[in-house]
Design a protein around this motif. Sequence first.
Motif, PDB file in Angstrom:
ATOM      1  N   THR A 149      -2.473  11.518   3.988  1.00  0.00           N
ATOM      2  CA  THR A 149      -1.537  10.405   3.816  1.00  0.00           C
ATOM      3  C   THR A 149      -0.113  10.876   3.546  1.00  0.00           C
ATOM      4  OG1 THR A 149      -2.146  10.286   1.479  1.00  0.00           O
ATOM      5  CG2 THR A 149      -3.292   8.798   2.997  1.00  0.00           C
ATOM      6  N   LEU A 150       0.051  12.178   3.296  1.00  0.00           N
ATOM      7  CA  LEU A 150       1.384  12.769   3.097  1.00  0.00           C
ATOM      8  C   LEU A 150       1.472  14.016   3.983  1.00  0.00           C
ATOM      9  CD1 LEU A 150       1.539  12.542  -0.810  1.00  0.00           C
ATOM     10  CD2 LEU A 150       2.847  11.141   0.797  1.00  0.00           C
ATOM     11  N   PRO A 151       1.513  13.838   5.294  1.00  0.00           N
ATOM     12  CA  PRO A 151       1.383  14.984   6.199  1.00  0.00           C
ATOM     13  C   PRO A 151       2.654  15.792   6.412  1.00  0.00           C
ATOM     14  CG  PRO A 151       1.563  12.951   7.460  1.00  0.00           C
ATOM     15  CD  PRO A 151       1.522  12.548   6.002  1.00  0.00           C
ATOM     16  N   THR A 206      10.143  15.094   5.327  1.00  0.00           N
ATOM     17  CA  THR A 206       9.447  13.871   4.943  1.00  0.00           C
ATOM     18  C   THR A 206      10.417  12.707   4.762  1.00  0.00           C
ATOM     19  OG1 THR A 206       8.014  12.850   3.282  1.00  0.00           O
ATOM     20  CG2 THR A 206       9.580  14.487   2.490  1.00  0.00           C
ATOM     21  N   PRO A 207      10.010  11.496   5.157  1.00  0.00           N
ATOM     22  CA  PRO A 207      10.831  10.312   4.875  1.00  0.00           C
ATOM     23  C   PRO A 207      10.604   9.777   3.462  1.00  0.00           C
ATOM     24  CG  PRO A 207       8.905   9.672   6.120  1.00  0.00           C
ATOM     25  CD  PRO A 207       8.844  11.170   5.989  1.00  0.00           C
ATOM     26  N   ASN A 208       9.613  10.352   2.760  1.00  0.00           N
ATOM     27  CA  ASN A 208       9.237   9.830   1.440  1.00  0.00           C
ATOM     28  C   ASN A 208      10.160  10.373   0.355  1.00  0.00           C
ATOM     29  OD1 ASN A 208       6.960   8.529   2.604  1.00  0.00           O
ATOM     30  ND2 ASN A 208       5.873  10.491   2.588  1.00  0.00           N
ATOM     31  N   ILE A 209      10.915   9.469  -0.288  1.00  0.00           N
ATOM     32  CA  ILE A 209      11.875   9.898  -1.303  1.00  0.00           C
ATOM     33  C   ILE A 209      11.550   9.347  -2.682  1.00  0.00           C
ATOM     34  CG2 ILE A 209      13.772  10.262   0.299  1.00  0.00           C
ATOM     35  CD1 ILE A 209      14.781   7.476  -0.324  1.00  0.00           C
ATOM     36  N   HIS A 210      10.568   8.403  -2.770  1.00  0.00           N
ATOM     37  CA  HIS A 210      10.193   7.835  -4.065  1.00  0.00           C
ATOM     38  C   HIS A 210       8.670   7.773  -4.167  1.00  0.00           C
ATOM     39  CE1 HIS A 210      14.420   6.197  -4.200  1.00  0.00           C
ATOM     40  NE2 HIS A 210      14.274   6.641  -5.420  1.00  0.00           N
ATOM     41  N   LEU A 211       8.048   8.933  -4.196  1.00  0.00           N
ATOM     42  CA  LEU A 211       6.600   8.988  -4.334  1.00  0.00           C
ATOM     43  C   LEU A 211       6.187   8.567  -5.744  1.00  0.00           C
ATOM     44  CD1 LEU A 211       6.172  12.329  -2.428  1.00  0.00           C
ATOM     45  CD2 LEU A 211       5.181  10.140  -1.720  1.00  0.00           C
ATOM     46  N   SER A 233       0.849  -1.191   0.000  1.00  0.00           N
ATOM     47  CA  SER A 233       0.000   0.000   0.000  1.00  0.00           C
ATOM     48  C   SER A 233       0.882   1.237   0.000  1.00  0.00           C
ATOM     49  CB  SER A 233      -0.935   0.020   1.222  1.00  0.00           C
ATOM     50  OG  SER A 233      -0.229   0.281   2.420  1.00  0.00           O
ATOM     51  N   PHE A 234       0.360   2.310  -0.591  1.00  0.00           N
ATOM     52  CA  PHE A 234       1.141   3.555  -0.653  1.00  0.00           C
ATOM     53  C   PHE A 234       0.207   4.737  -0.896  1.00  0.00           C
ATOM     54  CE2 PHE A 234       0.975   1.599  -4.860  1.00  0.00           C
ATOM     55  CZ  PHE A 234       0.553   2.637  -5.676  1.00  0.00           C
ATOM     56  N   PRO A 235       0.637   5.947  -0.488  1.00  0.00           N
ATOM     57  CA  PRO A 235      -0.137   7.157  -0.814  1.00  0.00           C
ATOM     58  C   PRO A 235      -0.003   7.454  -2.302  1.00  0.00           C
ATOM     59  CG  PRO A 235       1.902   7.745   0.301  1.00  0.00           C
ATOM     60  CD  PRO A 235       1.829   6.243   0.337  1.00  0.00           C
ATOM     61  N   ASN A 236      -1.122   7.810  -2.928  1.00  0.00           N
ATOM     62  CA  ASN A 236      -1.142   8.042  -4.378  1.00  0.00           C
ATOM     63  C   ASN A 236      -0.796   9.503  -4.686  1.00  0.00           C
ATOM     64  OD1 ASN A 236      -1.684   7.982  -7.149  1.00  0.00           O
ATOM     65  ND2 ASN A 236      -3.871   8.377  -6.810  1.00  0.00           N
ATOM     66  N   PHE A 237       0.357   9.700  -5.308  1.00  0.00           N
ATOM     67  CA  PHE A 237       0.784  11.060  -5.638  1.00  0.00           C
ATOM     68  C   PHE A 237       0.028  11.630  -6.839  1.00  0.00           C
ATOM     69  CE2 PHE A 237       4.115  14.390  -6.337  1.00  0.00           C
ATOM     70  CZ  PHE A 237       4.167  14.842  -5.028  1.00  0.00           C
TER      71      PHE A 237
END
Length: 212
Positions: free
Chosen positions: A148-150, A156-161, A124-128
């Motif tokens: 989902t992307l707060p 942010t820890p997200n590097i490959h959205l 599962s993942f947040p949809n960019f």
Amino acid sequence: MDAPVNPPALRSADTARVDLLLIAEMIAPGSRVLDIGCGDGTLLRILSEKHGVDGRGIELSQAGVNQCVARGLSVIQGDADTDLAYYPDMAFDYAILSRTIQATRNPRHVLEQLLRIGKRVVVSFPNFGHWSVRAQLMFGGHMPQTDTLPETWYNTPNIHLCTIKDFLALCEDMGAKVERVVALNANGTKLVSMPLSAQNLFGEQAVFLLSR
């Protein structure tokens, strides 16, 4: 008409992550499960209590590991980018990666490892590609923040959205079989009756069930 995910037997604290409820629906009772990036162990506890699974977990943060151990869960500290290589082929019925793939350094390598060690894989993942993300970029001119992307762009820890379409393309390129894909809107409603392009626009997050 699309229906909300139904959490009838779960405690209210479990419903904050509706993707976890949907993942739990996909897991067969009594299965052997590895949850990578298991956080505080919420999903493992749900699967153990409601589905009787034999669950194991890997978590990067020591705080998360400590929470899991305090709950009586079998969790070790590890990094999805480097430590999955130590697991044997087809060691688990399900390998689960919930809202973690976008934070890995090499998502393709991690997905390859998941498909090797799990007979089935749930991601599962947040949809960019969600409309609110597009609107914040187009009209606000800033990096988006959603439920989902707060995080802000600088912490942010997200590097490959990615978008739902992006992930489908990766699965196709890797030869992974997509058994099921469900997009969820901001209210936790499944968008199952929509075409893919609409799910990519209105789905705030997505859950994929994969196999080889």
